[in-house]
Design an enzyme around this catalytic site. Structure first.
Site, PDB file in Angstrom:
ATOM      1  CD  GLU A 122     -16.438   3.023  -4.626  1.00 26.81           C
ATOM      2  OE1 GLU A 122     -16.851   2.632  -5.714  1.00 26.81           O
ATOM      3  OE2 GLU A 122     -16.455   4.216  -4.281  1.00 26.81           O
ATOM      4  CD  GLU A 141       5.546 -12.143  -6.151  1.00 27.29           C
ATOM      5  OE1 GLU A 141       5.434 -11.475  -7.190  1.00 27.29           O
ATOM      6  OE2 GLU A 141       5.748 -11.633  -5.029  1.00 27.29           O
ATOM      7  CG  ASP A 164       4.944   0.342  -0.867  1.00 20.84           C
ATOM      8  OD1 ASP A 164       3.703   0.414  -0.879  1.00 20.84           O
ATOM      9  OD2 ASP A 164       5.567  -0.668  -1.254  1.00 20.84           O
TER      10      ASP A 164
END
Length: 198
Positions: A122, A141, A164
């Site tokens: 999960e 941030e 990514d």
């Protein structure tokens, strides 16, 4: 840190460290001790939307968070940290001018980079929850930066390049992250120039 000139405008560039405690210290001191009016965070983020791809720019209009950063301000309920509209609108113009692929919306500022989700079935539930609410990407941030800017009456913006894709596993190399994210930097510098006298 480095201070120089871009298109004749004096601009300071510096590292902020990683995470909200780090950027929280830097932005607090810059806003309160050094007279800084505008801070633009540039960096990487992980996409959690199918249509947001590697190297796309995300401009954080708002910043969700799993952090406890807001507690220090003694606020009732939930505070929603948002970017400066002036910086945001200038960033969109700059993206259009350089032909960047960009997305404007919500990001999630997390306290966790290496989370304990890999071995837990999960573990990605929270990511899918953010995805279904339209959150574009994960970073670490923006929420603290936006809250500090709000507290001290300053302007802040977060612009990230997708390094990514959290859901597909696609990623850029460390060399690509070091050398290929120049569009984001040009956009941020163009915003700084546009804001010179504002």
């Amino acid at each position: 840190g480095y201070t120089g000139y871009y298109k004749g405008v004096k601009v300071s560039v510096m590292a902020s460290g990683m995470g909200m405690p780090a950027i929280g210290i830097y932005s607090h001191e810059l806003f309160n001790f050094f007279g800084v009016e505008n801070i633009i965070r540039v960096g990487s983020a992980g996409s959690i939307q199918d249509h947001i791809n590697l190297y796309d720019l995300v401009i954080a209009q708002g910043a969700c968070t799993d952090s406890n950063w807001a507690k220090q301000f003694h606020l009732p309920g939930t505070f929603a940290p948002i970017a400066s509209y002036e910086l945001l609108s200038e960033a969109v113009k700059a993206c259009e001018n350089v032909g960047a692929t960009y997305h404007v919306g919500n990001v999630n500022s997390s306290d966790v980079f290496y989370g304990d989700h890999v071995d837990v079935p999960e573990g990605l539930d929270s990511v899918y929850g953010l995805k279904k609410m339209g959150v574009m990407a994960l970073e670490m941030e923006a929420a603290a930066l936006y809250m500090n800017a709000a507290r001290y009456g300053k302007r802040a913006l977060c612009i990230c390049t997708i390094s990514d894709h959290v859901l597909t596993g696609e990623l850029t190399t460390s060399e690509e992250r070091q050398t290929a994210f120049t569009t984001m930097m040009k956009v941020a510098l163009d915003v700084a120039v546009a804001m010179e006298n504002k």
